[in-house]
Design an enzyme around this catalytic site. Structure first.
Site, mmCIF file in Angstrom:
data_model
loop_
_atom_site.group_PDB
_atom_site.id
_atom_site.type_symbol
_atom_site.label_atom_id
_atom_site.label_comp_id
_atom_site.label_asym_id
_atom_site.label_seq_id
_atom_site.Cartn_x
_atom_site.Cartn_y
_atom_site.Cartn_z
ATOM 1 N N ASP A 10 0.841 -1.189 0.000
ATOM 2 C CA ASP A 10 0.000 0.000 0.000
ATOM 3 C C ASP A 10 0.884 1.251 0.000
ATOM 4 O O ASP A 10 2.078 1.176 0.317
ATOM 5 C CB ASP A 10 -0.892 -0.023 1.241
ATOM 6 N N ASP A 12 -0.340 5.241 0.854
ATOM 7 C CA ASP A 12 -0.594 6.217 1.915
ATOM 8 C C ASP A 12 -0.844 5.519 3.245
ATOM 9 O O ASP A 12 -1.714 4.664 3.359
ATOM 10 C CB ASP A 12 -1.783 7.109 1.553
ATOM 11 N N ASP A 208 -1.300 -0.601 6.011
ATOM 12 C CA ASP A 208 -1.575 -0.003 7.318
ATOM 13 C C ASP A 208 -3.050 -0.083 7.698
ATOM 14 O O ASP A 208 -3.401 0.217 8.834
ATOM 15 C CB ASP A 208 -1.167 1.474 7.305
#
Length: 256
Positions: A10, A12, A208
């Protein structure tokens, strides 16, 4: 510690936080590059072309990759509709340049009235007229595709509407659910794995956000690495029935 032959990662919250650098992420990517381990940034952002993602990483985060390292929900969506039916090659698209270019690059032609597919993603200049064309085309039988279900996006002003909010309006108008492509759906994962050219047991999804990144990996049946540098907290993940394969406070803790 398991060694993986490739990684889906991922952006951001994992590689950076908004405009903030995450130094451990830069070291993680450089370690992958030094060991020639293939990786793809798998992002739900459908607005930007891979070239823009690469430029942003280089300019703002000193992370230097190529367009071959970037796989957006726009690219996954274009791959998906290209594989649906080789005879159906027209589309009406609500979205930014990144999505439109990905679909054009797959050989599709744009058609407003009777397209084979209606594709809806985040569009910063969306209008009633665009919604009207999309609704009518779907009512006439066009396949309805949504890039990703993210209802909101974080920016410096707070949580603003995401692609899922735009798609929801068309769903409401047509009384029809879109086929979603982006995380946590398996379509984007399947297409990303195909680009990596590896098997499921050879790769891990790094992210995240439990609800998108980790859930996508779980849904697809691959190992997952959750890093606590973004959205999800340890308290939230502790309540989940299915845990990530690995949980990290920092990507510095992971040896590639």
């Amino acid at each position: 510690m398991k060694k993986y032959a490739g990684y889906m990662i991922d952006l951001d919250g994992t590689i950076y936080r908004g405009k903030e650098k995450i130094p451990a992420a830069k070291r993680f990517i450089e370690n992958l590059q030094a060991k020639n381990i293939p990786f793809l940034f798998v992002t739900n952002n459908s607005t930007q072309a891979p070239e823009k993602v690469v430029a942003n990483l280089a300019k703002n985060f000193d992370i230097h990759v190529t367009v071959d390292n970037v796989f957006t929900s726009a690219l996954a969506t274009a791959d998906y509709i290209a594989d649906l039916d080789n005879e159906k090659r027209t589309a009406y698209v609500i979205g930014e340049l990144g999505l439109k270019q990905a679909i054009l690059d797959q050989g599709f032609k744009f058609e407003e009235t009777t397209p084979d597919h209606v594709v809806v993603g985040l569009d910063y200049d969306v209008t009633y007229h665009k919604f009207e064309l999309a609704t009518l085309a779907i009512k006439r039988g066009a396949t309805f595709i949504g890039t990703n279900a993210d209802t909101n996006l974080p920016n410096e002003r707070g949580l603003v509407p995401g692609a899922g909010s735009v798609i929801a309006l068309v769903e409401c108008a047509t009384q029809q659910k879109a086929q979603y492509v982006g995380k946590p759906e398996t379509i984007i994962m399947e297409k990303a794995l195909k680009r990596l050219g590896l098997a499921k047991d050879q790769v891990a999804m790094v992210g995240d956000n439990y609800m998108t990144d980790i859930q996508a990996g779980i849904n697809f049946g691959i190992d997952t690495i959750l890093v606590y540098t973004g959205v999800s907290t340890k308290e939230q993940v502790a309540k989940k029935a299915i845990k990530p394969t690995v949980e990290l406070d920092s990507l510095d803790q992971w040896e590639v």
